[in-house]
Design an enzyme around this catalytic site. Structure first.
Site, PDB file in Angstrom:
ATOM      1  N   GLU A 133      45.699  64.976  69.134  1.00  0.00           N
ATOM      2  CA  GLU A 133      46.425  66.070  68.477  1.00  0.00           C
ATOM      3  C   GLU A 133      47.890  66.127  68.909  1.00  0.00           C
ATOM      4  O   GLU A 133      48.672  66.866  68.318  1.00  0.00           O
ATOM      5  CB  GLU A 133      45.735  67.410  68.791  1.00  0.00           C
TER       6      GLU A 133
ATOM      7  N   GLY B 195      37.819  73.143  61.902  1.00  0.00           N
ATOM      8  CA  GLY B 195      36.879  73.095  60.801  1.00  0.00           C
ATOM      9  C   GLY B 195      37.294  74.098  59.735  1.00  0.00           C
ATOM     10  O   GLY B 195      37.870  75.145  60.048  1.00  0.00           O
TER      11      GLY B 195
ATOM     12  N   MET C 153      38.451  76.138  68.722  1.00  0.00           N
ATOM     13  CA  MET C 153      37.901  76.527  70.020  1.00  0.00           C
ATOM     14  C   MET C 153      38.944  77.019  71.030  1.00  0.00           C
ATOM     15  O   MET C 153      38.601  77.236  72.195  1.00  0.00           O
ATOM     16  CB  MET C 153      37.096  75.355  70.610  1.00  0.00           C
ATOM     17  N   GLU C 154      40.201  77.176  70.608  1.00  0.00           N
ATOM     18  CA  GLU C 154      41.234  77.533  71.585  1.00  0.00           C
ATOM     19  C   GLU C 154      42.227  78.607  71.135  1.00  0.00           C
ATOM     20  O   GLU C 154      42.732  79.386  71.962  1.00  0.00           O
ATOM     21  CB  GLU C 154      42.066  76.279  71.974  1.00  0.00           C
TER      22      GLU C 154
ATOM     23  N   ASP D   9      37.301  68.800  59.276  1.00  0.00           N
ATOM     24  CA  ASP D   9      35.893  68.800  58.867  1.00  0.00           C
ATOM     25  C   ASP D   9      35.579  70.137  58.219  1.00  0.00           C
ATOM     26  O   ASP D   9      36.393  71.058  58.261  1.00  0.00           O
ATOM     27  CB  ASP D   9      34.993  68.572  60.098  1.00  0.00           C
TER      28      ASP D   9
HETATM   29  N1  SAH Z   1      33.326  65.206  70.503  1.00  0.00           N
HETATM   30  C1  SAH Z   1      34.659  65.684  70.700  1.00  0.00           C
HETATM   31  C2  SAH Z   1      34.588  67.185  70.845  1.00  0.00           C
HETATM   32  C3  SAH Z   1      35.672  67.857  70.139  1.00  0.00           C
HETATM   33  S1  SAH Z   1      35.436  69.577  70.058  1.00  0.00           S
HETATM   34  C4  SAH Z   1      35.289  65.028  71.881  1.00  0.00           C
HETATM   35  O1  SAH Z   1      34.548  64.565  72.720  1.00  0.00           O
HETATM   36  O2  SAH Z   1      36.508  64.944  71.976  1.00  0.00           O
HETATM   37  C5  SAH Z   1      36.404  69.915  68.653  1.00  0.00           C
HETATM   38  C6  SAH Z   1      37.867  70.179  68.897  1.00  0.00           C
HETATM   39  O3  SAH Z   1      38.532  70.249  67.648  1.00  0.00           O
HETATM   40  C7  SAH Z   1      38.127  71.512  69.565  1.00  0.00           C
HETATM   41  O4  SAH Z   1      39.252  71.418  70.388  1.00  0.00           O
HETATM   42  C8  SAH Z   1      38.331  72.484  68.387  1.00  0.00           C
HETATM   43  O5  SAH Z   1      39.418  73.350  68.590  1.00  0.00           O
HETATM   44  C9  SAH Z   1      38.593  71.599  67.179  1.00  0.00           C
HETATM   45  N2  SAH Z   1      37.592  71.648  66.094  1.00  0.00           N
HETATM   46  C10 SAH Z   1      37.604  70.811  65.024  1.00  0.00           C
HETATM   47  N3  SAH Z   1      36.568  71.048  64.212  1.00  0.00           N
HETATM   48  C11 SAH Z   1      35.856  72.079  64.757  1.00  0.00           C
HETATM   49  C12 SAH Z   1      34.656  72.747  64.386  1.00  0.00           C
HETATM   50  N4  SAH Z   1      33.979  72.402  63.287  1.00  0.00           N
HETATM   51  N5  SAH Z   1      34.201  73.739  65.187  1.00  0.00           N
HETATM   52  C13 SAH Z   1      34.891  74.072  66.310  1.00  0.00           C
HETATM   53  N6  SAH Z   1      36.011  73.451  66.708  1.00  0.00           N
HETATM   54  C14 SAH Z   1      36.513  72.464  65.956  1.00  0.00           C
END
Ligand code: SAH
Length: 228
Positions: A12, A78, A172-173, A196
């Site tokens: 990002e 998302g 998530m932040e 997504d």
């Molecule tokens: N498997 C990934 C986890 C990413 S968590 C890894 O190991 O890197 C997802 C990150 O993208 C978080 O920082 C959140 O802010 C964002 N994000 C994107 N799509 C999301 C969704 N559907 N739900 C929650 N957060 C999402």
């Protein structure tokens, strides 16, 4: 202005560290903060890592230890609305912690002792960010919800949407940074590219998108923002 730029993941913030002039690196609290000039703007870039606590800590340290006066969070999210498509950009006007619930002591979503259930972003910073994003993709403005869950099931996103009908994106932040900035009186803004649809395909879409499009978008938006 001394601008703090936070992202959760390296993708990002792709390219930004390389664009920083006269960079100086500082390690603190398991994170690397890189200060320098970003297209003439005094900036500090950092990866918060994932989740609300991680983001809150990073925002507070940016202000208290690195003296930033403004914060921008850039990342992916998302979709929280059928009109918000993968590849679109959402710039937050307000943010809510969708997993916060101290009811019946306080109304659902309300952050105790602030009297608020959502936090508004800084208008000037948000306008500038939306302007920077406009040449790059379709931009939506409105509500972003944050929680300590990756939303990867249709039933999960439907439940959040029912509780928060104005929702445009989930991540998530952002809302954690929003609360910290509100409490410290720091202007902030949040921009998210949709990776997504927060449904049953979300995990696969996310992995694909983060590697391909997300990284380019972030760089271009921040470049436009700094040059504006
Ligand atoms: N498997 C990934 C986890 C990413 S968590 C890894 O190991 O890197 C997802 C990150 O993208 C978080 O920082 C959140 O802010 C964002 N994000 C994107 N799509 C999301 C969704 N559907 N739900 C929650 N957060 C999402």
């Amino acid at each position: 202005m001394r601008l703090g730029i936070i992202s959760a993941l390296a993708e990002e913030q792709h390219g930004l560290l390389e664009a920083l002039q006269s960079p100086s690196r500082h390690f603190h609290g398991m994170r690397e903060y890189t200060a320098g000039k970003l297209w003439e703007i005094d900036a500090v870039c950092v990866l918060s890592r994932i989740g609300k606590v991680a983001a809150a800590m990073t925002a507070a340290i940016l202000v208290e230890k690195f003296g930033v006066t403004h914060i921008v969070f850039t990342g992916v999210a998302g979709s929280g609305d059928k009109n918000v498509k993968v590849g679109d950009i959402v710039v937050a006007d307000t943010l809510v912690q969708h997993d916060f619930d101290a009811s019946p002591l306080f109304p659902r979503f309300e952050i105790p002792l602030t009297g608020l259930s959502s936090f508004a972003t800084d208008v000037a910073l948000t306008e500038r960010l939306a302007g920077a994003a406009a040449p790059i993709s379709r931009v939506h403005r409105g509500l972003i919800a944050s929680g300590d869950q990756f939303i990867g099931k249709l039933t999960q996103i439907q439940a959040i949407k029912t509780a928060l009908p104005e929702l445009l994106a989930v991540e998530m932040e952002g809302a954690a940074v929003a609360q910290v900035c509100f409490e410290l009186g720091i202007p902030f803004a949040v921009i998210r590219t949709i990776s997504d649809n927060a449904n049953d395909e979300a995990a696969v879409d996310f992995m694909h998108f983060i590697k391909t499009v997300a990284s380019r978008y972030a760089f271009d938006v921040i470049q436009n923002f700094c040059k504006a």
